[in-house]
Design a protein around this motif. Structure first.
Motif, PDB file in Angstrom:
ATOM      1  N   LYS A 136      -7.747   8.246 -10.878  1.00  0.00           N
ATOM      2  CA  LYS A 136      -7.858   9.040 -12.022  1.00  0.00           C
ATOM      3  C   LYS A 136      -8.049   8.349 -13.138  1.00  0.00           C
ATOM      4  O   LYS A 136      -8.730   9.120 -14.387  1.00  0.00           O
ATOM      5  CB  LYS A 136      -6.378   9.810 -12.119  1.00  0.00           C
ATOM      6  N   GLN A 137      -7.251   7.227 -13.458  1.00  0.00           N
ATOM      7  CA  GLN A 137      -7.609   6.582 -14.738  1.00  0.00           C
ATOM      8  C   GLN A 137      -9.275   5.961 -14.963  1.00  0.00           C
ATOM      9  O   GLN A 137      -9.658   5.958 -16.041  1.00  0.00           O
ATOM     10  CB  GLN A 137      -6.675   5.286 -14.714  1.00  0.00           C
ATOM     11  N   GLN A 138      -9.814   6.039 -13.854  1.00  0.00           N
ATOM     12  CA  GLN A 138     -11.393   5.675 -13.763  1.00  0.00           C
ATOM     13  C   GLN A 138     -12.057   6.790 -13.624  1.00  0.00           C
ATOM     14  O   GLN A 138     -13.284   6.886 -13.523  1.00  0.00           O
ATOM     15  CB  GLN A 138     -11.658   4.816 -12.674  1.00  0.00           C
ATOM     16  N   SER A 139     -11.577   7.981 -14.014  1.00  0.00           N
ATOM     17  CA  SER A 139     -12.068   9.457 -13.764  1.00  0.00           C
ATOM     18  C   SER A 139     -12.893   9.591 -12.534  1.00  0.00           C
ATOM     19  O   SER A 139     -14.369  10.190 -12.452  1.00  0.00           O
ATOM     20  CB  SER A 139     -12.922   9.533 -14.921  1.00  0.00           C
ATOM     21  N   VAL A 140     -12.328   9.135 -11.238  1.00  0.00           N
ATOM     22  CA  VAL A 140     -12.987   9.486 -10.077  1.00  0.00           C
ATOM     23  C   VAL A 140     -13.097  10.914  -9.736  1.00  0.00           C
ATOM     24  O   VAL A 140     -11.838  11.413  -9.783  1.00  0.00           O
ATOM     25  CB  VAL A 140     -12.455   8.540  -9.035  1.00  0.00           C
ATOM     26  N   ALA A 141     -13.986  11.507  -9.097  1.00  0.00           N
ATOM     27  CA  ALA A 141     -14.257  12.953  -8.701  1.00  0.00           C
ATOM     28  C   ALA A 141     -13.073  12.850  -7.475  1.00  0.00           C
ATOM     29  O   ALA A 141     -12.955  12.125  -6.626  1.00  0.00           O
ATOM     30  CB  ALA A 141     -15.522  13.372  -8.387  1.00  0.00           C
ATOM     31  N   PRO A 142     -12.257  14.040  -7.570  1.00  0.00           N
ATOM     32  CA  PRO A 142     -11.571  14.093  -6.105  1.00  0.00           C
ATOM     33  C   PRO A 142     -12.268  13.943  -4.744  1.00  0.00           C
ATOM     34  O   PRO A 142     -11.445  13.320  -4.119  1.00  0.00           O
ATOM     35  CB  PRO A 142     -10.863  15.650  -6.487  1.00  0.00           C
ATOM     36  N   LYS A 143     -13.247  14.399  -4.679  1.00  0.00           N
ATOM     37  CA  LYS A 143     -13.928  14.197  -3.388  1.00  0.00           C
ATOM     38  C   LYS A 143     -14.385  12.854  -3.123  1.00  0.00           C
ATOM     39  O   LYS A 143     -14.571  12.540  -1.901  1.00  0.00           O
ATOM     40  CB  LYS A 143     -15.047  15.197  -3.063  1.00  0.00           C
ATOM     41  N   ALA A 144     -14.163  12.124  -4.110  1.00  0.00           N
ATOM     42  CA  ALA A 144     -14.683  10.584  -4.147  1.00  0.00           C
ATOM     43  C   ALA A 144     -13.758   9.687  -3.962  1.00  0.00           C
ATOM     44  O   ALA A 144     -13.889   8.347  -4.104  1.00  0.00           O
ATOM     45  CB  ALA A 144     -15.726  10.549  -5.114  1.00  0.00           C
ATOM     46  N   MET A 145     -12.352  10.106  -4.011  1.00  0.00           N
ATOM     47  CA  MET A 145     -11.132   9.439  -4.125  1.00  0.00           C
ATOM     48  C   MET A 145     -10.957   8.664  -2.634  1.00  0.00           C
ATOM     49  O   MET A 145     -10.877   9.379  -1.691  1.00  0.00           O
ATOM     50  CB  MET A 145     -10.136  10.080  -4.527  1.00  0.00           C
ATOM     51  N   ILE A 146     -10.236   7.638  -2.593  1.00  0.00           N
ATOM     52  CA  ILE A 146      -9.912   6.869  -1.578  1.00  0.00           C
ATOM     53  C   ILE A 146      -8.771   7.505  -1.309  1.00  0.00           C
ATOM     54  O   ILE A 146      -7.568   7.743  -2.182  1.00  0.00           O
ATOM     55  CB  ILE A 146      -9.842   5.342  -1.774  1.00  0.00           C
ATOM     56  N   ARG A 147      -8.524   7.696   0.057  1.00  0.00           N
ATOM     57  CA  ARG A 147      -7.180   8.362   0.426  1.00  0.00           C
ATOM     58  C   ARG A 147      -6.223   7.698   1.278  1.00  0.00           C
ATOM     59  O   ARG A 147      -6.767   6.386   1.571  1.00  0.00           O
ATOM     60  CB  ARG A 147      -7.463   9.732   1.392  1.00  0.00           C
ATOM     61  N   MET A 148      -4.701   7.859   1.387  1.00  0.00           N
ATOM     62  CA  MET A 148      -3.882   7.121   2.055  1.00  0.00           C
ATOM     63  C   MET A 148      -3.214   7.858   3.045  1.00  0.00           C
ATOM     64  O   MET A 148      -2.704   8.755   2.501  1.00  0.00           O
ATOM     65  CB  MET A 148      -2.873   6.202   1.013  1.00  0.00           C
ATOM     66  N   THR A 149      -2.837   7.458   4.251  1.00  0.00           N
ATOM     67  CA  THR A 149      -2.001   8.064   5.153  1.00  0.00           C
ATOM     68  C   THR A 149      -1.189   7.189   5.704  1.00  0.00           C
ATOM     69  O   THR A 149      -1.403   5.994   5.877  1.00  0.00           O
ATOM     70  CB  THR A 149      -3.019   8.939   6.153  1.00  0.00           C
ATOM     71  N   THR A 150      -0.131   7.816   6.239  1.00  0.00           N
ATOM     72  CA  THR A 150       0.989   6.840   6.911  1.00  0.00           C
ATOM     73  C   THR A 150       0.684   6.837   8.269  1.00  0.00           C
ATOM     74  O   THR A 150       0.575   7.748   9.163  1.00  0.00           O
ATOM     75  CB  THR A 150       2.366   7.601   6.811  1.00  0.00           C
ATOM     76  N   ILE A 151       0.542   5.646   8.750  1.00  0.00           N
ATOM     77  CA  ILE A 151       0.532   5.183  10.301  1.00  0.00           C
ATOM     78  C   ILE A 151       1.841   5.212  10.996  1.00  0.00           C
ATOM     79  O   ILE A 151       1.960   5.708  11.989  1.00  0.00           O
ATOM     80  CB  ILE A 151      -0.585   4.088  10.543  1.00  0.00           C
ATOM     81  N   VAL A 152       2.488   4.452  10.421  1.00  0.00           N
ATOM     82  CA  VAL A 152       4.109   4.394  11.016  1.00  0.00           C
ATOM     83  C   VAL A 152       4.881   4.838   9.871  1.00  0.00           C
ATOM     84  O   VAL A 152       4.938   4.115   8.633  1.00  0.00           O
ATOM     85  CB  VAL A 152       4.261   3.076  11.318  1.00  0.00           C
ATOM     86  N   ALA A 153       5.901   5.806   9.937  1.00  0.00           N
ATOM     87  CA  ALA A 153       6.740   6.311   9.088  1.00  0.00           C
ATOM     88  C   ALA A 153       7.853   5.165   8.845  1.00  0.00           C
ATOM     89  O   ALA A 153       8.118   4.293   9.860  1.00  0.00           O
ATOM     90  CB  ALA A 153       7.440   7.476   9.395  1.00  0.00           C
ATOM     91  N   PRO A 154       8.594   5.434   7.817  1.00  0.00           N
ATOM     92  CA  PRO A 154       9.589   4.463   7.622  1.00  0.00           C
ATOM     93  C   PRO A 154      10.462   4.205   8.917  1.00  0.00           C
ATOM     94  O   PRO A 154      11.078   5.176   9.274  1.00  0.00           O
ATOM     95  CB  PRO A 154      10.388   4.871   6.453  1.00  0.00           C
ATOM     96  N   GLN A 155      10.738   3.211   9.336  1.00  0.00           N
ATOM     97  CA  GLN A 155      11.623   2.949  10.484  1.00  0.00           C
ATOM     98  C   GLN A 155      12.860   2.856  10.201  1.00  0.00           C
ATOM     99  O   GLN A 155      13.368   2.482   8.875  1.00  0.00           O
ATOM    100  CB  GLN A 155      11.114   1.544  11.430  1.00  0.00           C
ATOM    101  N   SER A 156      13.958   3.177  11.410  1.00  0.00           N
ATOM    102  CA  SER A 156      15.196   2.802  11.287  1.00  0.00           C
ATOM    103  C   SER A 156      15.627   1.496  10.677  1.00  0.00           C
ATOM    104  O   SER A 156      15.158   0.495  11.259  1.00  0.00           O
ATOM    105  CB  SER A 156      16.060   3.308  12.281  1.00  0.00           C
ATOM    106  N   PRO A 157      16.484   1.067   9.978  1.00  0.00           N
ATOM    107  CA  PRO A 157      16.636  -0.172   9.373  1.00  0.00           C
ATOM    108  C   PRO A 157      17.451  -1.084  10.574  1.00  0.00           C
ATOM    109  O   PRO A 157      18.118  -0.652  11.309  1.00  0.00           O
ATOM    110  CB  PRO A 157      17.781  -0.162   8.433  1.00  0.00           C
ATOM    111  N   VAL A 158      16.770  -2.086  10.648  1.00  0.00           N
ATOM    112  CA  VAL A 158      17.243  -3.387  11.487  1.00  0.00           C
ATOM    113  C   VAL A 158      17.950  -4.455  10.840  1.00  0.00           C
ATOM    114  O   VAL A 158      17.583  -5.021   9.852  1.00  0.00           O
ATOM    115  CB  VAL A 158      16.072  -3.944  12.412  1.00  0.00           C
ATOM    116  N   ALA A 159      19.146  -4.769  11.495  1.00  0.00           N
ATOM    117  CA  ALA A 159      20.009  -5.990  10.965  1.00  0.00           C
ATOM    118  C   ALA A 159      19.091  -7.073  10.976  1.00  0.00           C
ATOM    119  O   ALA A 159      18.656  -7.193  12.145  1.00  0.00           O
ATOM    120  CB  ALA A 159      21.472  -6.171  11.546  1.00  0.00           C
TER     121      ALA A 159
END
Length: 256
Positions: free
Chosen positions: A143-166
């Motif tokens: 948005k700071q570079q005034s990129v059009a919404p359809k030209a924006m890079i997207r991000m998706t979660t492949i692995v959700a936050p996992q249960s904490p491991v000691a």
């Protein structure tokens, strides 16, 4: 000093070694109680191409990949590790330590988002905050570079936050360090006392060295090495001719 001598010194100075071992055990227990267990939660996200770039692939972003996405993922990870982002995350209630980096051996713009802390529930909640903040930060950049919404890079979660491991490695390292340090200091104290006592001990009470004991036994004989040599009487001196003649005369007169 051989191993047997070391054990003899330790047995002789047990009154120094025993308190040292007790202090070592106490130090190890203190480290076990004072060093908390740390927990770690991790999520995996991936950057996807824009809707405009995936038109040729019927809108499937996983079929459209560009090397620029990996560069963008690296830049986003560096920003998430900055002090500004850390302050923003803490203002949103996240705790612990945060780390964002490119996934190891990844063949694409995959990122690992990791949170480490001592509270298991707080670590999981913080990892969720970090994952959501990463997507928002990526959108802010564009948005700071005034990129059009359809030209924006997207991000998706492949692995959700996992249960904490000691994470017990750090705690175990501290325990081993405490035990080794206490043992070394105990041995140093034992041999220091032994050296001090030997330096103040009279020379007459000290056991003779090995070379002097072997010298007293004398040279080895044919019957056995180390036995004392038998004393040999001196040979009688030969008598002169006059003494011999006198003895013979005296013996002849006595026989008559």
């Amino acid at each position: 000093m051989d191993l047997a001598e070391i054990f003899r010194v330790m047995r002789r100075r047990w009154y120094v070694l025993l308190p040292g071992l007790l202090l070592t055990a106490g130090l190890t227990v203190a480290v076990y109680l004072l060093v908390p267990v740390t927990y770690q939660s991790q999520s995996t996200v991936v950057l996807l191409n824009s809707q405009k770039a995936t038109v040729a692939y019927d809108g499937n972003p996983f079929l459209s990949t560009q090397t620029s996405l990996t560069g963008m993922a690296d830049g986003l990870a560096r920003n998430l590790n900055s002090d500004v982002s850390v302050r923003e995350l803490r203002s949103r209630g996240a705790t612990g330590t945060f780390e964002a980096k490119l996934a190891d051996n990844a063949q694409g713009p995959l990122m690992w988002l990791t949170v480490t802390g001592t509270d298991e529930d707080a670590v999981l909640a913080s990892d969720r905050i970090l994952t959501a903040y990463a997507g928002q930060r990526l959108e802010q950049f564009q948005k700071q570079q005034s990129v059009a919404p359809k030209a924006m890079i997207r991000m998706t979660t492949i692995v959700a936050p996992q249960s904490p491991v000691a994470q017990t490695k750090t705690r175990l390292e501290y325990l081993v360090m405490a035990g080794c340090l206490g043992l070394v200091l105990s041995l140093v104290a034992v041999f220091s006392v032994e050296a001090r006592r030997r330096s103040h001990e009279p020379t007459a009470l000290r056991p003779p060295p090995a070379w002097s004991r072997s010298a007293e036994t004398g040279p080895a004989t044919e019957q056995g090495a180390g036995r004392p040599a038998m004393a040999v009487a001196p040979a009688a001196e030969p008598l002169d001719e006059e003494s011999t003649h006198g003895q013979r005369s005296h013996t002849g007169q006595r026989d008559r």
